[in-house]
Design a protein around this motif. Sequence first.
Motif, PDB file in Angstrom:
ATOM      1  N   SER A  66      80.626  38.047 103.241  1.00 25.53           N
ATOM      2  CA  SER A  66      79.649  37.391 104.105  1.00 25.53           C
ATOM      3  C   SER A  66      78.207  37.711 103.710  1.00 25.53           C
ATOM      4  O   SER A  66      77.272  37.144 104.270  1.00 25.53           O
ATOM      5  N   PHE A  67      78.031  38.612 102.736  1.00 22.85           N
ATOM      6  CA  PHE A  67      76.683  38.980 102.303  1.00 22.85           C
ATOM      7  C   PHE A  67      76.073  37.897 101.431  1.00 22.85           C
ATOM      8  O   PHE A  67      76.755  37.220 100.676  1.00 22.85           O
ATOM      9  N   GLU A  97      74.494  45.326 113.479  1.00 19.40           N
ATOM     10  CA  GLU A  97      74.908  46.118 112.312  1.00 19.40           C
ATOM     11  C   GLU A  97      74.337  47.533 112.346  1.00 19.40           C
ATOM     12  O   GLU A  97      75.027  48.496 112.011  1.00 19.40           O
ATOM     13  N   ASN A 106      76.272  49.583 114.828  1.00 20.21           N
ATOM     14  CA  ASN A 106      77.541  50.007 114.226  1.00 20.21           C
ATOM     15  C   ASN A 106      77.318  51.203 113.308  1.00 20.21           C
ATOM     16  O   ASN A 106      78.109  52.157 113.310  1.00 20.21           O
ATOM     17  N   TYR A 107      76.253  51.150 112.512  1.00 22.04           N
ATOM     18  CA  TYR A 107      75.915  52.265 111.617  1.00 22.04           C
ATOM     19  C   TYR A 107      75.656  53.532 112.426  1.00 22.04           C
ATOM     20  O   TYR A 107      76.173  54.602 112.117  1.00 22.04           O
ATOM     21  N   THR A 157      83.593  41.632 104.900  1.00 22.89           N
ATOM     22  CA  THR A 157      82.188  41.952 105.129  1.00 22.89           C
ATOM     23  C   THR A 157      81.378  41.671 103.875  1.00 22.89           C
ATOM     24  O   THR A 157      80.322  41.049 103.935  1.00 22.89           O
ATOM     25  N   LEU A 158      81.884  42.127 102.745  1.00 23.48           N
ATOM     26  CA  LEU A 158      81.177  41.875 101.485  1.00 23.48           C
ATOM     27  C   LEU A 158      81.052  40.389 101.194  1.00 23.48           C
ATOM     28  O   LEU A 158      80.027  39.935 100.679  1.00 23.48           O
ATOM     29  N   LEU A 196      83.199  49.232 102.955  1.00 21.75           N
ATOM     30  CA  LEU A 196      83.022  47.877 103.473  1.00 21.75           C
ATOM     31  C   LEU A 196      84.257  47.056 103.142  1.00 21.75           C
ATOM     32  O   LEU A 196      84.774  47.131 102.033  1.00 21.75           O
ATOM     33  N   SER A 197      84.691  46.266 104.089  1.00 20.25           N
ATOM     34  CA  SER A 197      85.851  45.404 103.849  1.00 20.25           C
ATOM     35  C   SER A 197      85.451  44.246 102.937  1.00 20.25           C
ATOM     36  O   SER A 197      84.271  43.916 102.810  1.00 20.25           O
TER      37      SER A 197
END
Length: 123
Positions: free
Chosen positions: A93-94, A57, A60-61, A90-91, A86-87
């Motif tokens: 999966s948090f 991650e 990627n950032y 993605t959200l 953020l898709s």
Amino acid sequence: MAASAHVSSVRSLYKRILVLHRFLPIDLRALGDQYVKDEFRRHKGASAEEAKGFMSEWKNYKDTLQTQVLESAGGQKRSVKFGANLSDGTLGSFQEDQIGQLYELMLESTKSSRQFDIQEDGK
């Protein structure tokens, strides 16, 4: 040997992100630097699986920020907007604490009056 290579790659990524932050607006730089330092410190003792996701991650950032900094320097856009949306996937999966942390970061980054009175050198 593998442990020293991992430490070296973490340190290299950390330093590269802080260098890229130098190109951010001063208030975002201060916020970003502190966030990066806290996150890397917090994950110092992470398991191998957590470290793998963490590094992925942050790479990627770094790649996203590097692209945006180069666009900004090249003058390809009039005003470069740093960051990315953020898709929903993605959200989704948090974990709850990550959502809370993201929310706090959003609040801090959109405050009209910053926590610190930061001035650029020479002003």
